[in-house]
Design an enzyme around this catalytic site. Structure first.
Site, mmCIF file in Angstrom:
data_model
loop_
_atom_site.group_PDB
_atom_site.id
_atom_site.type_symbol
_atom_site.label_atom_id
_atom_site.label_comp_id
_atom_site.label_asym_id
_atom_site.label_seq_id
_atom_site.Cartn_x
_atom_site.Cartn_y
_atom_site.Cartn_z
ATOM 1 C CB CYS A 99 -1.225 -0.243 1.086
ATOM 2 S SG CYS A 99 -2.022 1.817 1.097
ATOM 3 C CB CYS A 103 -5.495 6.241 -2.361
ATOM 4 S SG CYS A 103 -4.034 5.369 -3.924
ATOM 5 C CB THR A 190 -4.059 4.249 4.971
ATOM 6 O OG1 THR A 190 -4.612 3.160 5.193
ATOM 7 C CG2 THR A 190 -2.599 3.943 3.924
ATOM 8 C CD GLU A 256 -2.773 0.234 7.201
ATOM 9 O OE1 GLU A 256 -1.983 -1.260 7.798
ATOM 10 O OE2 GLU A 256 -2.717 -0.315 6.187
ATOM 11 C CG HIS A 291 -10.780 5.034 -0.220
ATOM 12 N ND1 HIS A 291 -9.486 5.658 -0.694
ATOM 13 C CD2 HIS A 291 -10.439 3.702 0.120
ATOM 14 C CE1 HIS A 291 -8.021 4.715 -0.802
ATOM 15 N NE2 HIS A 291 -8.931 3.942 1.207
ATOM 16 C CE1 TYR A 295 -9.016 0.841 -1.435
ATOM 17 C CE2 TYR A 295 -10.091 -1.041 -0.109
ATOM 18 C CZ TYR A 295 -9.256 -0.426 -0.238
ATOM 19 O OH TYR A 295 -9.264 0.454 0.874
ATOM 20 C CB CYS A 298 -3.927 0.877 -4.917
ATOM 21 S SG CYS A 298 -5.554 -0.230 -3.984
ATOM 22 C CD GLU A 454 -6.029 -0.462 2.576
ATOM 23 O OE1 GLU A 454 -4.680 -1.408 2.256
ATOM 24 O OE2 GLU A 454 -5.524 0.527 2.418
HETATM 25 C C1 LIG Z 1 -5.835 -2.181 6.530
HETATM 26 C C2 LIG Z 1 -6.569 -0.512 6.466
HETATM 27 C C3 LIG Z 1 -6.586 0.443 5.948
HETATM 28 C C4 LIG Z 1 -7.601 1.398 6.207
HETATM 29 N N1 LIG Z 1 -7.908 2.824 6.073
HETATM 30 C C5 LIG Z 1 -7.971 3.870 6.272
HETATM 31 C C6 LIG Z 1 -7.691 4.907 5.671
HETATM 32 O O1 LIG Z 1 -6.967 5.431 5.680
HETATM 33 N N2 LIG Z 1 -8.511 5.957 6.332
HETATM 34 C C7 LIG Z 1 -9.781 6.259 7.135
HETATM 35 O O2 LIG Z 1 -10.204 6.392 7.133
HETATM 36 N N3 LIG Z 1 -10.075 4.426 7.028
HETATM 37 C C8 LIG Z 1 -8.974 3.778 6.729
HETATM 38 N N4 LIG Z 1 -9.494 1.550 7.121
HETATM 39 C C9 LIG Z 1 -11.111 1.646 8.156
HETATM 40 C C10 LIG Z 1 -12.074 0.990 7.139
HETATM 41 O O3 LIG Z 1 -13.127 1.993 6.076
HETATM 42 C C11 LIG Z 1 -13.002 0.348 8.181
HETATM 43 O O4 LIG Z 1 -12.455 -0.638 8.464
HETATM 44 C C12 LIG Z 1 -14.354 0.185 7.949
HETATM 45 O O5 LIG Z 1 -15.076 1.538 7.193
HETATM 46 C C13 LIG Z 1 -15.258 -0.763 8.634
HETATM 47 O O6 LIG Z 1 -15.451 -0.626 9.780
HETATM 48 P P1 LIG Z 1 -14.660 -1.539 11.082
HETATM 49 O O7 LIG Z 1 -13.185 -1.661 10.982
HETATM 50 O O8 LIG Z 1 -14.119 -0.321 12.321
HETATM 51 O O9 LIG Z 1 -14.950 -2.262 11.542
HETATM 52 P P2 LIG Z 1 -16.750 -2.375 12.046
HETATM 53 O O10 LIG Z 1 -17.199 -1.345 12.082
HETATM 54 O O11 LIG Z 1 -17.013 -3.478 13.495
HETATM 55 O O12 LIG Z 1 -17.396 -3.824 10.917
HETATM 56 C C14 LIG Z 1 -17.088 -4.468 10.964
HETATM 57 C C15 LIG Z 1 -18.898 -5.905 10.548
HETATM 58 O O13 LIG Z 1 -19.799 -5.075 11.138
HETATM 59 C C16 LIG Z 1 -20.574 -4.724 10.965
HETATM 60 N N5 LIG Z 1 -21.132 -3.873 11.384
HETATM 61 C C17 LIG Z 1 -20.698 -2.550 11.399
HETATM 62 N N6 LIG Z 1 -21.627 -1.465 12.024
HETATM 63 C C18 LIG Z 1 -22.660 -2.253 11.573
HETATM 64 C C19 LIG Z 1 -24.117 -1.585 12.119
HETATM 65 N N7 LIG Z 1 -24.850 -0.777 12.237
HETATM 66 N N8 LIG Z 1 -25.363 -2.279 12.249
HETATM 67 C C20 LIG Z 1 -24.801 -3.900 11.386
HETATM 68 N N9 LIG Z 1 -23.548 -4.657 10.741
HETATM 69 C C21 LIG Z 1 -22.782 -3.201 11.705
HETATM 70 C C22 LIG Z 1 -20.005 -4.330 9.242
HETATM 71 O O14 LIG Z 1 -20.730 -4.906 8.213
HETATM 72 C C23 LIG Z 1 -18.794 -5.933 9.280
HETATM 73 O O15 LIG Z 1 -19.538 -6.911 8.999
HETATM 74 C C24 LIG Z 1 -8.886 1.064 7.260
HETATM 75 C C25 LIG Z 1 -9.266 -0.385 7.669
HETATM 76 C C26 LIG Z 1 -8.010 -1.412 7.360
HETATM 77 C C27 LIG Z 1 -8.698 -2.689 7.464
#
Ligand SMILES: Cc1cc2nc3c(=O)[nH]c(=O)nc-3n(C[C@H](O)[C@H](O)[C@H](O)COP(=O)(O)OP(=O)(O)OC[C@H]3O[C@@H](n4cnc5c(N)ncnc54)[C@H](O)[C@@H]3O)c2cc1C
Length: 498
Positions: A99, A103, A190, A256, A291, A295, A298, A454
């Site tokens: 990564c 982006c 990130t 991250e 975003h 994907y 990248c 990711e």
């Molecule tokens: C390697 C990596 C890089 C990243 N880089 C960035 C970045 O640069 N900037 C940035 O802003 N973000 C970044 N992210 C964050 C990414 O956008 C989030 O991981 C993603 O939006 C999911 O949120 P979470 O990880 O909190 O998981 P959760 O929201 O906890 O989700 C886990 C599960 O629960 C479900 N869920 C969550 N909330 C609800 C709900 N209310 N109702 C029903 N189901 C639900 C989801 O669908 C999923 O199946 C990155 C993530 C990763 C893994």
């Protein structure tokens, strides 16, 4: 002015970025062996922009100044720009197999640009002008900016204002005549440590009660009260062992971190949303759309390298002519190019926003990302199939180089490793060691953070795309098409209600 990679790295040293890792403050984080590969990945975005071979892909003309700028700081002016963005991302994935982090900022620029225009149109605010000035500064200094969207979110069933701890979403704690004071954090950020600035955005659509959480603003990475806690990656401490082959990819990596805002003051000129809660959803949807397009570039570039590595592993094992191996490489290519097709398609179908910049086709971008949540997993499975079990059972580089006698005939550990892990006569065992370690890195080591998890959660978990696909899919229009050809004129009670 375009920065050189060296200037970029030196510019990071000038910042007072606060970084914590393994429970300690890391002062010289730029040269830290765990962090440095991620800096090298970002540096590649600077290096390629200066290479005449990639000028058209990597650079653009600023719509504000007419200057040549890095495409990562560009506001897309056409569908062609959107296509070039995807090509640039594929190129960088191919050059780093990791990564390259820049982006998120680019996607934030384009989403904030159009959203601030629409907020101003409704409320006569000055957010668009604020953002314009900020972006000109970014372009002129060729800065790297983190796109900070994801809040920690606490109890997922509750809105920001319902959380027991209000810091679970970034929010205003004080409004002053000259700006706001904010608290909270953004998770999974990130490249945040490798960025000069951050753009903060809300992470979900919001209601009136959430107005204090409906915020967007820019903030320098070393602002007073802002600090980061480094996110660890699988096998990260191998970087401390002085065994570059065991790393698989010793040069490049992702990054991250948890970014914490502890009463950070944001001057008015850097505020892009301040309580206009009904625009939070628009900003989220637009950033996520760009975003999800990203994907399709990248991950495809990284996939290219992974497919190449699998093909080399097959050759080194002497099985490259087997029909099932050829077929598995075809399948991997088919999946990878399908992702690229989606990235290109949502770009070609892009159209202008009210602000004039180009936005991807939202339905196709969400289909792109939905495929990205699946195909890299299948590509990795096939790569592991081709590689064989040695990619996870091989002794260390130190064993391969060890002079310690171990066998009855006096052979050393190194000689025994080289004897038993040799395959084809014409291939040095070290090359086989290198490519298998590389595959380990990409399939389940540090690079798998970017290529696997990711792909699943970055830019939103799979369900987030399904919600958008449901919204954009226009089932009603499709029903009408079917009715017309089938000769149905009757309107059912369900249709009357919808
Ligand atoms: C390697 C990596 C890089 C990243 N880089 C960035 C970045 O640069 N900037 C940035 O802003 N973000 C970044 N992210 C964050 C990414 O956008 C989030 O991981 C993603 O939006 C999911 O949120 P979470 O990880 O909190 O998981 P959760 O929201 O906890 O989700 C886990 C599960 O629960 C479900 N869920 C969550 N909330 C609800 C709900 N209310 N109702 C029903 N189901 C639900 C989801 O669908 C999923 O199946 C990155 C993530 C990763 C893994």
């Amino acid at each position: 002015m375009l920065m050189t990679p060296k200037e970029y790295i030196e510019s990071l040293r000038k910042l007072k970025t606060r970084v914590y890792m393994f429970g300690e403050k890391i002062d010289n984080w730029v040269d830290n062996p765990i962090i440095r590969p991620s800096i090298n990945s970002v540096a590649m975005t600077y290096a390629l922009a200066l290479d005449p071979k990639y000028e058209d892909t990597m650079t653009a003309t600023s719509m504000f100044t007419g200057d040549k700028i890095n495409r990562f700081t560009h506001i897309h002016q056409s569908a062609e720009d959107l296509v070039k963005k995807v090509k640039m991302q594929r190129l960088l994935g191919q050059k780093t197999a990791a990564c390259f982090q820049r982006c998120v900022g680019m996607d934030a620029f384009n989403a904030v640009y159009s959203t601030t225009y629409e907020i101003d149109a409704k409320y006569k605010t000055h957010y668009h002008e604020n953002f314009r000035k900020f972006l000109i500064m970014v372009q002129q200094h060729d800065l790297t900016v983190d796109g900070a969207m994801t809040d920690p979110k606490g109890d997922r069933s509750k809105a920001p204002h319902e959380q027991k701890d209000p810091d679970m979403f970034v929010h205003v704690v004080e409004r002053r005549p000259d700006g706001i004071v904010v608290c909270g954090a953004k998770a999974h950020q990130t490249g945040s440590i490798n960025s000069h600035w951050h753009i903060f955005m809300p992470t979900i659509a919001m209601k009136k009660e959430d107005a204090d959480w409906a915020l967007s603003f820019a903030c320098p990475t070393d602002a007073e009260g802002l600090y980061m806690i480094y996110g660890r990656q699988s096998c990260d401490t191998r970087k401390l062992e002085d065994c570059p082959i065991d790393l698989g990819n010793a040069k490049f990596g992702g990054q991250e971190a948890l970014v914490v805002l502890d009463h950070v003051f944001i001057p008015n000129e850097y505020i892009f949303m301040n309580g206009e809660y009904e625009f939070a959803g628009m900003l989220v949807e637009r950033f996520a759309g760009y975003h999800r397009q990203s994907y399709g570039g990248c991950k495809v570039g990284v996939g290219d390298v992974l497919i190449g590595a699998a093909a080399l592993a097959a050759e080194y094992n002497g099985v490259e002519k087997a029909s099932h191996i050829k077929d598995k490489l075809i399948e991997m290519t088919h999946l990878n190019e399908t992702l690229y097709s989606c990235g290109i398609a949502c770009s070609c179908e892009g159209c202008p926003t009210k602000a004039g910049n180009y936005q991807i086709d939202l339905l196709l971008a969400n289909v792109c990302k939905q495929n990205v949540t699946r195909f890299p997993y299948e590509i990795v499975r096939l790569a592991e199939d081709i590689a064989g079990g040695l990619m996870v059972t091989m002794p260390s580089e130190k064993d391969f180089h060890s002079d310690l006698p171990v066998a009855k005939d006096g052979s050393t550990i190194g000689e025994i490793c080289n004897k038993y892990f040799a395959a084809r006569d014409d291939i040095p065992t070290e090359d086989r060691e290198r490519i298998l370690r590389f595959l380990e890195n990409m399939c389940l080591g540090a690079a798998a953070v970017g290529y696997r998890t990711e792909s699943l959660h970055g830019a939103g978990s799979p369900q987030a795309q399904r919600i958008m696909i449901a919204r954009q899919g226009n089932i009603e229009a499709k029903k009408e098409m079917a009715k017309e050809i089938a000769g149905i004129t009757h309107i059912s009670d369900t249709e009357k209600k919808s």
